[in-house]
Design an enzyme around this catalytic site. Structure first.
Site, short mmCIF file in Angstrom:
data_model
loop_
_atom_site.label_atom_id
_atom_site.label_comp_id
_atom_site.label_asym_id
_atom_site.label_seq_id
_atom_site.Cartn_x
_atom_site.Cartn_y
_atom_site.Cartn_z
N GLU A 146 0.84 -1.20 0.00
CA GLU A 146 0.00 0.00 0.00
C GLU A 146 0.87 1.25 0.00
O GLU A 146 1.83 1.30 0.77
CB GLU A 146 -0.91 0.03 1.24
CG GLU A 146 -1.89 1.20 1.17
CD GLU A 146 -2.82 1.31 2.39
OE1 GLU A 146 -2.62 0.57 3.37
OE2 GLU A 146 -3.73 2.12 2.33
N ALA A 189 1.85 0.11 10.78
CA ALA A 189 1.61 -1.29 10.48
C ALA A 189 0.76 -1.38 9.22
O ALA A 189 0.30 -0.36 8.72
CB ALA A 189 0.88 -1.98 11.63
N ASN A 230 -2.40 -6.16 5.50
CA ASN A 230 -2.43 -7.22 4.48
C ASN A 230 -3.29 -8.40 4.94
O ASN A 230 -3.18 -8.84 6.08
CB ASN A 230 -1.02 -7.74 4.22
CG ASN A 230 0.00 -6.64 4.13
OD1 ASN A 230 -0.13 -5.75 3.30
ND2 ASN A 230 0.99 -6.66 5.01
N HIS A 271 -6.45 -1.74 15.29
CA HIS A 271 -6.68 -1.03 14.02
C HIS A 271 -6.50 -1.98 12.83
O HIS A 271 -7.37 -2.07 11.97
CB HIS A 271 -5.71 0.15 13.94
CG HIS A 271 -5.82 0.96 12.70
ND1 HIS A 271 -6.58 2.11 12.62
CD2 HIS A 271 -5.27 0.80 11.47
CE1 HIS A 271 -6.50 2.61 11.39
NE2 HIS A 271 -5.70 1.83 10.68
N GLU A 272 -5.38 -2.67 12.81
CA GLU A 272 -5.13 -3.55 11.65
C GLU A 272 -6.12 -4.71 11.63
O GLU A 272 -6.58 -5.12 10.56
CB GLU A 272 -3.69 -4.08 11.66
CG GLU A 272 -2.60 -3.01 11.75
CD GLU A 272 -2.75 -1.85 10.78
OE1 GLU A 272 -3.30 -2.04 9.68
OE2 GLU A 272 -2.31 -0.73 11.13
N GLU A 329 -9.80 4.28 6.37
CA GLU A 329 -8.97 4.75 7.48
C GLU A 329 -9.77 5.51 8.53
O GLU A 329 -9.60 5.28 9.73
CB GLU A 329 -7.80 5.58 6.96
CG GLU A 329 -6.81 4.79 6.09
CD GLU A 329 -6.23 3.56 6.77
OE1 GLU A 329 -6.37 3.42 8.00
OE2 GLU A 329 -5.63 2.71 6.06
N1 TRP Z 1 -2.97 1.07 5.79
C1 TRP Z 1 -1.98 1.25 6.83
C2 TRP Z 1 -2.76 1.51 8.09
O1 TRP Z 1 -3.39 2.49 8.24
C3 TRP Z 1 -1.04 2.40 6.58
C4 TRP Z 1 0.23 2.10 5.89
C5 TRP Z 1 1.14 1.14 6.22
C6 TRP Z 1 0.82 2.78 4.81
N2 TRP Z 1 2.21 1.21 5.38
C7 TRP Z 1 2.04 2.19 4.53
C8 TRP Z 1 0.42 3.85 4.05
C9 TRP Z 1 2.87 2.65 3.52
C10 TRP Z 1 1.23 4.32 3.04
C11 TRP Z 1 2.43 3.72 2.77
O2 TRP Z 1 -2.85 0.70 8.93
ZN ZN Z 2 -5.36 1.95 8.68
#
Ligand code: TRP
Ligand code: ZN
Length: 870
Positions: A128, A274, A277, A309-310, A332
């Site tokens: 991401e 974090a 995935n 959160h994850e 988010e």
């Molecule tokens: N989706 C992740 C979260 O909010 C955020 C995140 C993790 C992210 N690694 C990243 C966003 C790298 C941008 C780039 O938990």
């Molecule tokens: Zn998130």
């Protein structure tokens, strides 16, 4: 070597309104990774199908990769494909084809930490938002969902653990005789279609903490947290948080986990907190590892909050994902709201709300008031990585919270049920979410949608008048929404404000609290039966993310800080009283600390209040927050005024502080909310004793530092000593280093505490710290612990000669060459130049200009810097 430093000048702007559905889909993909830190060969085999009736070619995104091989339906058709910049474009005659590509990667040279990279000798991925295209030519956009089968092989001794998403569907040794130096392989199949940003792969030499969770419907889930063998004892808190999150989501949202296993891998080098995935979270190790000796109570809370959160993303993010990156707040904002609610339910809801609001004001209000302001659903971007912001995350969560307040818990739950039922397995939009809330509740949210499109923090002016004869009070509310870049004119927003009136004499609340929705420029609210002078309590619980201007006197605020029955409002009254006092001192040069001292004495000696709450109330507003309330920020005057208030509070209440310090002494370490509150208050009390100038202050602090059996007490004392010009400070700095030099996460505290120091020699020290052998630019945590900390240190960063600005810009140039995403995140402090005097503003602009002129600037930095210059 560095495979990306694309020419940045004027990178294209991506616009939300330009969204088009994908030309091609990829229902099934097969990936093969022949893993090696120096040279990994990745093969991608994609079943592509034409999406709709068109003749457009297949465009596969790439970023810094070149094809070793392209096969179309098993044949190399050299004239059918071409490179278009970073992308691979293929002409395909029929509606369904199989496209196979192969590339070579060098994960150990990947300093961006996006795509496949090495951390601490292990291999992992971060996709991401657009990291997948650094590994495989792919339709790398969140609205293309595929079923993945992933095969990988690696050296068995070096990488005994091979993980990917879904279920393990095969494994074995490659050399039949299993000879040393042999390779092994594993195959993982994820039954849930997902976008590429949720892909993950890990090849590692790690140990595992395994546990189990049985879902409400009786399904057994294996939970596994993978860390270095020596860190295994530090994974208990994360595991407990994971199980609590799973149970909470079932109870509060009716959502169960959907696979047989849930893996978490901790790595030391990570750009963010974090990553969610599917069934294979990858974590910054600071949000997994915790034990009393190395983690503070704040760290413990960070671990449980991020694990939750994850986990919650499995539904709000994975089962229902985002159509495009403009919808990022869909996952988010909602997920932050969910993790905040979880934490509130686990411990003290009042303290959690206070902390969340403090963060919102520190990070998001500043963003909303500056050159990088954007709505929670942005209209355009150059680099999407720059939009993982406090606005998208934290203001996004406030928008969901307001929906919860306006609909009430039952209708909100009905709306969320409908949202998940309607959009499960698809890529949705913020609009889909609002429509589900509307359909389930019957409440018209037309005007509410402005919260998604308008940036800027609304201001509400509240005026209360009282007519004693008729027993009536009239409350007038007026709202304004300030202009922000690209949005000069604003419409009034619907602001849900929880309001109550208190009788000054009787000290009781008139009638029940009201929820008023201010949806125009102005409204008047009549209260009847108000026989005595009322005091206004407004935006209780921080029901709307706005700034309230009211002319409540110091006496009114002191009254509320003692008598309001909403804990947030009590805290808020005390903060407002402190802010008014400090602004008075800075602007009028006149400081009357009496009312704050009286209110503080009240709170410190109120037997109804717990230590955690008292601690929150006693925290002085930050220098940055005080600056936000001023027309022109004067960092030196703010610092002096704030330290003077600290000293007076320390002196006037020395007995009370010593009493608090003694009564919060613990016999043994516990993690209960009470024990955490006591530790918090204890270090705050120590800070005030030290500030009072008491002769024994430094010794008391050093004793706490040396005798502590936990990191909260140790760090509390260390922070206080680090601000002081005492020999005890030098002893503590050396002792801390000697004891923890081998623990990277604790060393981050050693660095950041010194970079946050208010000592006049801090900039000299910071320059030494970046030359220290334990400093490195390549680890984002370490980088932020010095550079991020220094630029958040108002007094030091804004040193009038511009040395702080120069230091930051020098560092940004170095970091940008390694890790543009992390560099770009550190730009905003320089972008605040409009808020400062001409001298400082010119120096800040000069550094921004120097950055902009630097050859080879990344597009991440170009966007942040050019927008900051405005
Ligand atoms: N989706 C992740 C979260 O909010 C955020 C995140 C993790 C992210 N690694 C990243 C966003 C790298 C941008 C780039 O938990
Ligand atoms: Zn998130």
């Amino acid at each position: 070597m560095l495979d990306v430093q694309a020419a940045a000048a004027n990178p294209p702007v991506i616009r939300r309104e330009d969204y088009r559905k994908p030309d091609w889909l990829m229902p099934d993909v097969f990936l093969d990774f022949a893993l090696d830190p120096a040279r990994t060969i990745v093969t991608g085999r994609l079943d592509v199908t034409r999406n709709g009736d068109h003749g457009r070619p297949l465009r596969l995104h790439g970023d810094g990769i070149t094809p070793l091989r392209v096969l179309i339906d098993g044949e190399s058709q050299a004239d059918a494909w071409r490179m278009d910049g970073p992308d691979l474009v293929i002409d395909l005659p029929r509606d369904a084809h199989v496209v196979e590509t192969q590339v070579a990667l060098c994960p150990e040279a990947n300093s961006q930490l996006m795509g496949l990279y090495a951390s601490g000798g292990n291999l992992c991925t971060q996709c991401e938002p657009e990291g997948f295209r650094r590994m495989v030519f792919f339709i790398d956009r969140p609205d293309v969902l595929s079923r993945y089968t992933v095969r990988m092989d690696a050296d068995k001794a070096r990488f005994p653990v091979l993980l990917s998403n879904g279920d393990l569907t095969g494994s074995g040794d490659l050399d039949a005789n299993g000879k040393e130096g042999g390779r092994h392989w594993a195959e993982w199949t994820d039954p849930f279609p997902k976008p590429s940003y949720l892909f993950a792969l890990v090849a590692a030499n790690l140990a595992v903490n395994v546990d189990h969770f049985t879902t409400r419907s009786g399904k057994a889930v294996k939970l596994a947290i993978w860390v270095a063998e020596s860190d295994l004892p530090k994974t208990g808190h994360a595991m407990a948080a994971l199980k609590a999150s799973m149970a909470w989501d079932e109870k509060v949202y009716g959502l169960e986990y959907d696979l047989g296993e849930y893996n978490i891998v901790a790595v030391h080098d990570f750009n963010f907190g974090a990553m969610e995935n599917k069934s294979l979270n990858v974590f910054n190790s600071r949000y997994i590892l915790a034990d009393p000796d190395t983690a503070t109570d704040i760290d413990y809370d960070g671990v449980s909050g991020v694990v939750a959160h994850e986990y919650f993303h499995n539904w709000s993010g994975n089962r229902v994902t985002c159509r495009d990156w403009f919808q990022l707040s869909l996952k988010e904002g909602f997920t932050v709201f969910r993790d905040q609610s979880f934490t509130a339910d686990q411990g003290s809801a009042a303290v959690k709300r206070i902390e969340d609001v403090r963060l919102l004001r520190a990070a998001q209000f500043q963003e909303d008031a500056g050159p990088l302001a954007h709505p929670i659903r942005p209209e355009s971007y150059m680099e999407v990585s720059n939009f993982y912001t406090a606005t998208v995350y934290n203001k996004g969560a406030e928008i969901i919270r307001m929906l919860h307040t306006i609909l009430g818990p039952q209708k909100f739950r009905a709306g969320s049920d409908l949202y998940f039922a309607r959009h499960d397995g698809t890529a949705a939009t913020c609009e889909d979410f609002v429509v589900a809330m509307e359909d389930a509740s019957g409440i018209d949210l037309t005007q509410f949608r402005l919260w998604y499109s308008q940036a800027g923090t609304p201001r509400v002016r509240a005026t209360l008048s009282h007519e004693p004869a008729g027993g009536r009070a009239l409350l007038t509310l007026e709202q304004t929404v300030p202009p922000t870049p690209g949005q000069p004119e604003k419409k009034p927003m619907p602001l849900p404000l929880r309001i109550a009136l208190f009788g000054e004499r009787s000290q009781r609340k008139f009638e029940e609290e009201r929820l008023v929705i201010l949806d125009g420029d102005r409204c008047e609210i009549l209260f009847e039966g108000i026989a005595e002078r009322p005091v206004l309590s407004i935006n209780r619980g921080f029901s709307a993310p706005v700034v309230i201007d009211s002319d409540r006197s110091a006496a009114d605020l002191a009254f509320l800080s003692a008598h309001d029955d909403d804990p947030f409002a009590r805290y808020e009254a005390m903060q407002q009283l402190m802010v008014d006092t400090l602004i008075g001192a800075v602007t009028a040069g006149r400081a009357d600390h009496g009312p704050v001292i009286d209110a503080a004495r009240n709170a410190l000696t109120d037997p109804r209040l717990d230590s955690a709450f008292i601690g929150e109330t006693m925290l002085l507003p930050s220098e940055a927050f005080i600056g936000d309330q001023m027309a022109v920020v004067d960092p030196v005057a703010i610092h002096k005024a704030r330290e003077a208030l600290r000293r007076d509070l320390g002196e006037a209440l020395e007995d009370e502080w010593r009493d608090a310090y003694e009564r919060t002494r613990a016999n043994r370490f516990e993690l209960s909310p009470q024990a955490k509150g006591a530790r918090r208050l204890r270090s705050i009390a120590l800070g005030f004793i030290m500030a009072s100038g008491a002769e024994d202050g430094p010794q008391l602090a050093l004793r706490q530092f040396m005798d502590a059996d936990n990191m909260t007490d140790r760090q509390g004392a260390f922070g206080i000593l680090a601000n002081s010009m005492t020999p005890e400070r030098d002893v503590a700095v050396a002792a801390f280093y000697d004891r923890f030099r081998d623990n990277g996460l604790v060393m981050d505290k050693w660095f950041s505490t010194q970079a946050f120091s208010i000592r006049p020699d801090t900039l000299d020290r910071v320059e030494e710290l970046v030359r220290h052998p334990d400093f490195t630019l390549s680890n984002p945590n370490r980088l932020r612990s010095v550079v991020g900390a220094m630029s958040g240190n108002q007094l030091i960063f804004h040193e009038a000669g511009g040395r702080g600005y120069r230091f930051l810009a020098d560092m940004l140039l170095k970091v940008d060459a390694l890790n543009p995403q992390t560099a770009a995140k550190l730009v905003p402090p320089l972008g605040r130049w409009r808020r400062f005097d001409e001298g400082r503003a010119a120096l800040m602009k000069a550094e921004l200009q120097r950055l902009l002129d630097a050859p080879g600037l990344s597009k991440d930095m170009f966007e942040q810097v050019s927008k900051s210059l405005g």
